[in-house]
Design a protein around this motif. Structure first.
Motif, PDB file in Angstrom:
ATOM      1  N   UNK A 169       0.773  -1.225   0.000  1.00  0.00           N
ATOM      2  CA  UNK A 169       0.000   0.000   0.000  1.00  0.00           C
ATOM      3  C   UNK A 169       0.806   1.278   0.000  1.00  0.00           C
ATOM      4  N   UNK A 170       2.021   1.233  -0.547  1.00  0.00           N
ATOM      5  CA  UNK A 170       2.789   2.473  -0.676  1.00  0.00           C
ATOM      6  C   UNK A 170       2.381   3.167  -1.964  1.00  0.00           C
ATOM      7  N   UNK A 171       2.125   4.463  -1.860  1.00  0.00           N
ATOM      8  CA  UNK A 171       1.647   5.218  -3.009  1.00  0.00           C
ATOM      9  C   UNK A 171       2.631   5.167  -4.165  1.00  0.00           C
ATOM     10  N   UNK A 172       3.922   5.211  -3.844  1.00  0.00           N
ATOM     11  CA  UNK A 172       4.944   5.296  -4.895  1.00  0.00           C
ATOM     12  C   UNK A 172       4.961   4.017  -5.741  1.00  0.00           C
ATOM     13  N   UNK A 173       4.445   2.914  -5.195  1.00  0.00           N
ATOM     14  CA  UNK A 173       4.455   1.659  -5.949  1.00  0.00           C
ATOM     15  C   UNK A 173       3.468   1.661  -7.105  1.00  0.00           C
ATOM     16  N   UNK A 174       2.699   2.713  -7.268  1.00  0.00           N
ATOM     17  CA  UNK A 174       1.884   2.853  -8.471  1.00  0.00           C
ATOM     18  C   UNK A 174       2.735   3.303  -9.643  1.00  0.00           C
ATOM     19  N   UNK A 175       3.909   3.807  -9.353  1.00  0.00           N
ATOM     20  CA  UNK A 175       4.848   4.201 -10.411  1.00  0.00           C
ATOM     21  C   UNK A 175       5.471   2.922 -10.942  1.00  0.00           C
ATOM     22  N   UNK A 176       5.556   2.774 -12.260  1.00  0.00           N
ATOM     23  CA  UNK A 176       5.840   1.436 -12.782  1.00  0.00           C
ATOM     24  C   UNK A 176       7.198   0.863 -12.392  1.00  0.00           C
ATOM     25  N   UNK A 177       8.239   1.700 -12.331  1.00  0.00           N
ATOM     26  CA  UNK A 177       9.539   1.118 -11.965  1.00  0.00           C
ATOM     27  C   UNK A 177       9.543   0.709 -10.485  1.00  0.00           C
ATOM     28  N   UNK A 178       8.914   1.530  -9.641  1.00  0.00           N
ATOM     29  CA  UNK A 178       8.834   1.187  -8.213  1.00  0.00           C
ATOM     30  C   UNK A 178       8.002  -0.075  -8.026  1.00  0.00           C
TER      31      UNK A 178
END
Lengths: 129, 597
Positions: free
Chosen positions: B280-289
């Motif tokens: 549930x980390x927001x940044x993990x919606x960014x594809x490389x993350x």
């Protein structure tokens, strides 16, 4: 269930389901039974859709009313969960909002048995492909 | 005798405000007067969403739709329509384009405002029954692709349809697939579905996965066929237990039916799908993350290039698309690119699902064609602002987006117009705000979110956003200066230019768009120390009305900082310098003598 081995078999499954689905789409066959869809997405369940669904199933059974109660996804009316759509054969589907148990009872007694609309129905405002 | 006709009267907020309950009373009176209570029944309904022309009255079974019905019209409706069966022409809805009155609501343009393509099965089929999905053309597109089309033809069709990524940035999907298909041919490749929906107030992807999981599985298999991958991964946040459950059931059923797994439909094509859970980390919606998180590493973005299509999951070519993007694929294959591209605007084709939230009557999930205006969404589908208040702004695009204001109400919504207006499409959260919302506080809220969610890898995002948040806090505390406003603008520009990933680069957007659109509100906070929405607690001022004050000393005894002085039975005074605006005196006063300004 056997595996679907080719496209022709997939079409066969589709056709097998077609009669059941077209009844749901058109609801014009007189032998068709009443269909009740309960919106069971997270928001629906959080507002008590599970209790409503259980109540509908047991209560319809008790009264010997033949109806298909099924769960579906989010109907989109988040402001009025739990939402229940009732399709009586030959009639347009009607969506009821905020269906807790007392309201579910009202739906069975007034709409399904009596054919009368009750207060607070939600007008459909979209079309689908 | 059973009731033959129903008279539906809208009981939504909008229509109630224009006295629909009086219409109900009058209609009932007329029914009694004509002894028709057994024949027709008046029913108060939920909002029709057509509040601009309320009060609305609809007659069932003939679907006659009357608008702007006044209590005095009740007699005519009963006598003409119910008794004689003649429609009351002057009350019928007049279509604005043809200038003709529409008698059957099914023909009204308004009911075509929402068009469900991605949500086609949502709320219609049982998501845990694969046969219902098959009956609604589930897996037919996959069958068509595998038996009748080459991967290049499928990619071509998607390209021609004009479908763009629904995750926010709007990259052309067909082009993305083509790049992935040409990348390192013959190697192991992966298809990834991004179901890490993290924007505050957004629930489109969740609803799609909960309502129609098979469409996503089918589209991922089609993508695998196109790019030459036989493995799919769905990255979904663990906070979505029901969506996860439905996906697990769907994958199991599809495998049992041979629609996933080895040798699908006898074509020799293999494809399997696994789930990966995010924390549930927001940044993990960014594809490389997202890819790093799936690999078991820290969810941190890396610099692009290399793009995932070149080196993604386990350094293999990977195609990442959002849930809603996939949901459109089977329809495009079944109905054709021409059909799909006939919907929407020149550069943005098809529909978009929005999660409508905030100060709006009909909070919910909607799907509308691209090019619809905000006014149509808010005042027609959404049923207007709650409590009849004044519309102020709409926040789109979550923490990466911005606010649209009254002047954007008639702008057609698509990817490019939203960017031009200083916001972005984002994944589709749409939060409506009214006059009681303070725009500085809103910007502060989103920055607070970004500060919490920043992965901390790059300095502009980690430190820059923290500073932005501090300056905003200073302003809402009433300690801001004009210099601070300049600082906000400069720092925002630096973060935009220098942050590593898409999330960092867009994080100042809530600040920039509110500064552009609500500059005077910022200035007011700084120069006059005033918050016109009354949201900023520190800017509130408490006063005692000497006329009403009885001198009971209740407030003075309750004040934690001793800011209130006065003697028994004489009016008290608040020392503004000492007051900490805690509101205790306001609660204690039994005479309503304390006011907030």
């Amino acid at each position: 269930m056997n595996k679907i081995k080719n496209l022709a078999e997939l079409r066969k499954v589709k056709e097998g389901m077609q009669s059941r689905m077209s009844m749901r789409e058109k609801a014009d066959s007189s032998e068709a039974i009443i269909q009740i869809k309960v919106g069971m997405a997270t928001s629906g369940i959080a507002s008590g859709a599970k209790e409503t669904m259980n109540y509908l199933i047991t209560e319809l059974d008790k009264r010997n009313i033949k109806a298909l109660v099924m769960q579906v996804g989010d109907m989109g009316y988040s402001y009025a969960e739990p939402t229940v759509e009732v399709t009586i054969p030959g009639k347009d589907p009607v969506v009821f909002g905020e269906v807790k148990i007392p309201r579910a009872q009202e739906i069975i007694e007034k709409y399904i048995i009596g054919g009368e609309l009750i207060e607070g129905i939600l007008p459909a405002n979209y079309r689908s492909i | 005798m059973a009731v033959k006709m129903h008279i539906l009267v809208c009981g939504g907020t909008g229509c109630s405000a224009s006295a629909s309950h009086e219409v109900v009373t009058e209609l009932n009176k007329e029914l009694v007067a004509h002894d028709l209570t057994d024949f027709a029944k008046v029913v108060v309904t939920g909002c029709f969403g057509f509040c601009e022309r309320g009060p609305i009255v609809k007659i069932i079974p003939d679907n006659t739709f009357y608008t702007r019905v006044q209590p005095s019209d009740a007699k005519e409706i009963i006598e003409e329509h119910i008794i004689k069966g003649r429609k009351v022409q002057r009350l019928l809805y007049v279509a604005p384009d043809t200038n003709e009155s529409v008698s059957d609501s099914k023909h009204m343009e308004f009911y075509k405002k929402q068009l469900r393509i991605a949500l086609r099965n949502c709320g219609f089929i049982d998501p845990e029954n694969i046969e219902e999905s098959i009956a609604r053309d589930g897996y037919a597109a996959l069958g068509k692709c595998l038996t009748e089309m080459t991967p290049a033809q499928v990619i071509d069709e998607i390209k021609k349809s004009g479908l763009r990524g629904r995750g926010g940035a709007g990259f052309p999907t067909g082009l993305k697939w083509e790049i992935a298909s040409k990348s390192r041919v013959g190697e192991q490749k992966y298809v990834v579905c991004n179901a890490d929906e993290g924007d505050p107030g957004a629930f489109m992807d969740r609803s799609l996965l909960e309502g129609d999981p098979h469409s996503i599985l089918e589209a991922m298999a089609i993508c695998g066929y196109c790019i030459g991958a036989n493995k799919g991964l769905i990255y979904i946040r663990a906070e979505y237990p029901l969506a996860i459950h439905r996906l697990q059931v769907a994958i199991k059923q599809a495998e049992e039916y041979g629609l996933l797994g080895k040798d699908i439909l006898g074509t020799g094509f293999d494809f399997e799908i696994e789930l990966r859970y995010g924390a549930g980390a927001f940044v993990c919606g960014e594809e490389t993350a997202l890819i790093h998180s799936m690999e078991g590493k820290r969810g941190e973005p890396t610099f692009k290039p290399p793009f995932p299509a070149q080196s993604g999951y386990l350094e293999k070519p990977t195609n990442v698309n959002n849930v809603e993007t996939y949901a459109n694929i089977p329809v495009i294959i079944n109905k054709g690119a021409d059909w799909f591209s006939s919907i929407g605007t020149e550069k943005s084709k098809g529909t978009k699902v929005f999660a409508l939230a905030g100060k709006i009557n009909n909070v919910g999930l909607i799907e509308v064609p691209m090019g619809i205006t905000l006014r149509e969404i808010i005042y027609e589908i959404g049923g207007g602002i709650k409590g009849g208040k004044k519309f102020k702004a709409v926040q789109t695009g979550g923490p990466s987006g911005g606010c649209l204001t009254e002047k954007h109400l008639d702008t057609p919504i698509d990817y490019d117009s939203l960017v031009a207006a200083g916001s972005m499409m984002g994944s589709g959260g749409m939060i409506v705000m009214d006059e009681d919302d303070c725009m500085v506080a809103i910007a502060k809220f989103y920055l607070g979110f970004t500060v919490d969610e920043s992965c901390g890898k790059c300095t502009p995002c980690r430190v820059g956003n923290k500073r932005l948040h501090e300056i905003l806090t200073k302003i809402t505390d009433g300690k801001g200066t004009m210099q601070d406003l300049e600082e906000l603008k400069n720092l925002s520009a630096v973060i935009k230019d220098t942050a590593l990933c898409g999330l960092g680069q867009t994080s100042p957007n809530p600040v920039l768009s509110t500064i552009t659109n609500f500059w005077d509100e910022y200035v007011e906070h700084v120069t006059e120390k005033k918050c016109r929405a009354g949201q900023c607690k520190a800017l509130k001022k408490y006063y005692i009305d000497p006329e009403k004050c009885k001198g009971c000393t209740a407030c003075a005894r309750a004040c934690p900082v001793g800011a209130i002085t006065g003697t028994l039975k004489n009016p008290h005074v608040i020392d503004q310098d000492k007051c900490i605006k805690c509101g205790t005196c306001y609660e204690k006063c039994r005479f309503g003598a304390i006011s907030i300004k």
